[in-house]
Design a protein around this motif. Structure first.
Motif, mmCIF file in Angstrom:
data_model
loop_
_atom_site.group_PDB
_atom_site.id
_atom_site.type_symbol
_atom_site.label_atom_id
_atom_site.label_comp_id
_atom_site.label_asym_id
_atom_site.label_seq_id
_atom_site.Cartn_x
_atom_site.Cartn_y
_atom_site.Cartn_z
ATOM 1 N N UNK A 17 37.152 -3.811 -2.679
ATOM 2 C CA UNK A 17 38.181 -2.808 -2.831
ATOM 3 C C UNK A 17 38.028 -1.686 -1.685
ATOM 4 N N UNK A 18 37.911 -2.123 -0.627
ATOM 5 C CA UNK A 18 37.935 -1.327 0.432
ATOM 6 C C UNK A 18 39.093 -1.792 1.660
ATOM 7 N N UNK A 19 39.538 -1.039 2.306
ATOM 8 C CA UNK A 19 40.400 -1.494 3.703
ATOM 9 C C UNK A 19 40.150 -0.519 4.759
ATOM 10 N N UNK A 65 21.826 -9.211 28.668
ATOM 11 C CA UNK A 65 21.812 -10.946 28.737
ATOM 12 C C UNK A 65 20.421 -11.192 29.618
ATOM 13 N N UNK A 66 19.971 -12.180 28.969
ATOM 14 C CA UNK A 66 18.919 -12.871 29.572
ATOM 15 C C UNK A 66 18.883 -14.323 29.581
ATOM 16 N N UNK A 67 18.328 -15.073 30.375
ATOM 17 C CA UNK A 67 18.216 -16.660 30.537
ATOM 18 C C UNK A 67 19.448 -17.206 30.425
ATOM 19 N N UNK A 68 20.677 -16.770 31.139
ATOM 20 C CA UNK A 68 21.979 -17.331 31.107
ATOM 21 C C UNK A 68 21.619 -18.548 32.281
ATOM 22 N N UNK A 69 22.464 -19.673 31.726
ATOM 23 C CA UNK A 69 22.616 -21.033 32.466
ATOM 24 C C UNK A 69 23.944 -21.436 32.658
ATOM 25 N N UNK A 70 24.410 -21.617 33.642
ATOM 26 C CA UNK A 70 25.562 -22.207 34.123
ATOM 27 C C UNK A 70 26.850 -21.138 33.749
ATOM 28 N N UNK A 71 26.371 -19.872 33.711
ATOM 29 C CA UNK A 71 27.325 -18.840 33.301
ATOM 30 C C UNK A 71 27.089 -17.444 33.951
ATOM 31 N N UNK A 72 27.950 -16.545 33.454
ATOM 32 C CA UNK A 72 27.576 -15.267 33.881
ATOM 33 C C UNK A 72 26.597 -14.492 33.144
ATOM 34 N N UNK A 73 25.919 -13.517 33.656
ATOM 35 C CA UNK A 73 24.828 -12.912 33.091
ATOM 36 C C UNK A 73 25.361 -11.468 33.405
ATOM 37 N N UNK A 74 24.996 -10.661 32.319
ATOM 38 C CA UNK A 74 25.279 -9.214 32.436
ATOM 39 C C UNK A 74 25.056 -8.254 31.216
ATOM 40 N N UNK A 75 25.781 -7.219 30.861
ATOM 41 C CA UNK A 75 25.604 -6.334 30.171
ATOM 42 C C UNK A 75 26.966 -6.072 29.181
ATOM 43 N N UNK A 76 26.674 -6.054 27.821
ATOM 44 C CA UNK A 76 27.826 -5.828 26.742
ATOM 45 C C UNK A 76 27.621 -4.716 26.022
ATOM 46 N N UNK A 77 28.808 -3.963 26.185
ATOM 47 C CA UNK A 77 29.003 -2.564 25.340
ATOM 48 C C UNK A 77 29.923 -2.899 24.265
ATOM 49 N N UNK A 78 29.951 -2.127 22.976
ATOM 50 C CA UNK A 78 30.661 -2.388 21.899
ATOM 51 C C UNK A 78 30.710 -1.095 21.217
ATOM 52 N N UNK A 79 32.029 -0.530 21.270
ATOM 53 C CA UNK A 79 32.343 0.839 20.436
ATOM 54 C C UNK A 79 33.182 0.806 19.622
ATOM 55 N N UNK A 80 33.141 0.863 18.215
ATOM 56 C CA UNK A 80 33.710 0.807 17.289
ATOM 57 C C UNK A 80 34.456 2.153 16.434
ATOM 58 N N UNK A 81 35.500 2.606 16.253
ATOM 59 C CA UNK A 81 35.823 3.614 15.367
ATOM 60 C C UNK A 81 36.637 3.078 14.150
ATOM 61 N N UNK A 82 36.220 3.486 12.994
ATOM 62 C CA UNK A 82 37.103 2.911 11.743
ATOM 63 C C UNK A 82 37.113 4.198 10.729
ATOM 64 N N UNK A 83 38.265 3.842 10.070
ATOM 65 C CA UNK A 83 38.555 4.837 9.064
ATOM 66 C C UNK A 83 38.407 3.735 7.523
ATOM 67 N N UNK A 84 38.037 4.124 6.503
ATOM 68 C CA UNK A 84 37.922 3.358 5.263
ATOM 69 C C UNK A 84 38.681 3.865 4.058
ATOM 70 N N UNK A 85 39.765 3.072 3.808
ATOM 71 C CA UNK A 85 40.403 3.625 2.597
ATOM 72 C C UNK A 85 40.055 2.731 1.110
ATOM 73 N N UNK A 86 39.953 3.468 0.312
ATOM 74 C CA UNK A 86 39.804 2.593 -1.298
ATOM 75 C C UNK A 86 41.032 2.026 -1.602
ATOM 76 N N UNK A 87 40.890 0.911 -2.172
ATOM 77 C CA UNK A 87 42.125 0.181 -2.759
ATOM 78 C C UNK A 87 42.136 -0.255 -4.056
ATOM 79 N N UNK A 88 41.004 0.374 -4.790
ATOM 80 C CA UNK A 88 40.850 0.305 -6.326
ATOM 81 C C UNK A 88 40.129 1.515 -6.966
ATOM 82 N N UNK A 89 39.684 1.233 -8.244
ATOM 83 C CA UNK A 89 39.211 2.299 -8.951
ATOM 84 C C UNK A 89 37.539 2.120 -8.955
ATOM 85 N N UNK A 90 37.055 1.038 -8.552
ATOM 86 C CA UNK A 90 35.700 1.055 -8.329
ATOM 87 C C UNK A 90 35.080 1.734 -7.063
ATOM 88 N N UNK A 91 33.996 2.183 -7.340
ATOM 89 C CA UNK A 91 33.293 2.789 -6.151
ATOM 90 C C UNK A 91 32.490 1.985 -5.275
#
Length: 326
Positions: free
Chosen positions: A51-53, A299-325
């Motif tokens: 019951x979350x969006x 990244x480590x141990x790359x074979x036959x591809x790029x090797x680098x660094x990954x960054x992931x930032x996520x912003x979110x808002x949560x809405x209730x869609x039901x009566x349950x907590x």
């Protein structure tokens, strides 16, 4: 004489075109799939509360520090290649049950710049609408000491794609993916946990070609600890922090299929693989129902591809869609 000279000229021209195509093909083999590594981390085998969006905005940044050959050695140092993805996503978890599991679904409408299709350093694309990510089926089970999740996701080829172009924003192929994972909890309060999620991607042929990316197997997860920050009276938590070490692994399971314009030959090449280790921290503010998460993986141990660094930032808002907590 003129006819023979013309024939020789055509043969030379055909050979030149073939060599250019071979250079292009070899520069772009191994081909990448749609799965974005680093998109999952801590508690990757756990479904969100029912019951979350959630409406979220991801920010994915990948910086390639080198290109590795089939022996894992550096073939191109400092390729000066960065990829960026952002967009708007929605993730919904209902209270509807299937086989004892809670049903959920999600979608991401994204934009990408410098979309990496293969091992090609000649990429120069501005931010543009990319392929669409849809999860029409997600099932989540919750047990006392373990959570389980299963999902089917697909990638729709909605981004610009033209074979051989350097400014593509999509991969030009329809992709099916199946995922299954678990989160194991080491105490009754479920504050100490380890997770893993396995995803198998099956790729179709690229637009207007017979080029086919091989199937791809990915693993993502991590070892983490959940902390509760209480109010001044220490009667209720006001925020939750989830932090720990994360990883991902990816393997090309079946070979790429790249037809060559001579004798019905098909270029396959050596399969690629990569691993990565990093850290993640997430902060949930309970009264505002807003979250922020940050992941970094080297990244480590790359074979036959790029090797680098990954960054992931996520912003979110949560809405209730039901009566349950949740």
């Amino acid at each position: 004489m003129k006819a023979k000279f013309y024939q020789h000229k055509q043969i030379i021209k055909s050979i030149s075109i073939l060599l250019l195509l071979l250079v292009s093909f070899l520069g772009n083999a191994q081909l990448k799939g749609g799965h974005i590594l680093g998109g999952m981390g801590l508690q990757s085998g756990t479904q969100s509360p029912e019951n979350t969006l959630a409406v979220y905005v991801p920010g994915y940044f990948y910086s390639a520090s080198s290109l590795r050959d089939s022996d894992g050695n550096i073939s191109v140092a400092n390729p000066n290649l960065d990829m960026f993805i952002t967009g708007v996503g929605v993730s919904w978890v209902s209270d509807f049950k299937i086989l004892g599991a809670t049903y959920g679904a999600s979608a991401l409408f994204a934009f990408a710049s410098n979309k990496i299709e293969g091992n090609n350093v000649n990429i120069d694309g501005s931010l543009a609408f990319t392929d669409t990510y849809i999860v029409p089926l997600q099932l989540g089970w919750h047990q006392k000491r373990a959570d389980f999740v299963f999902s089917y996701q697909m990638y729709l080829p909605t981004g610009k794609y033209e074979a051989g172009a350097t400014d593509n924003s999509g991969l030009g192929m329809f992709m099916n993916e199946f995922s299954a994972g678990t989160t194991l909890f080491f105490n009754d309060k479920k504050t100490f946990h380890f997770s893993t999620l396995a995803s198998y991607e099956i790729n179709g042929k690229k637009k207007d070609t017979d080029i086919k990316t091989g199937d791809i197997l990915s693993f993502e997860g991590g070892l983490g600890k959940t902390f509760y920050v209480f109010n001044a009276e220490k009667t209720a938590p006001k925020s939750i922090i989830n932090a720990g070490l994360i990883y991902y692994l990816q393997y090309k399971v079946t070979s790429d299929k790249i037809p060559l314009p001579i004798g019905g030959l098909v270029w396959e090449g050596d399969k690629d693989r990569v691993a990565a280790l990093g850290a993640e921290v997430n902060f949930l503010h309970l009264s505002s129902k807003s979250t922020i998460g940050l992941r970094w993986l080297g990244e480590i141990g790359a074979v036959n591809r790029f090797q680098g660094n990954t960054f992931f930032l996520t912003l979110a808002h949560i809405f209730s869609t039901g009566t349950k907590k949740g």
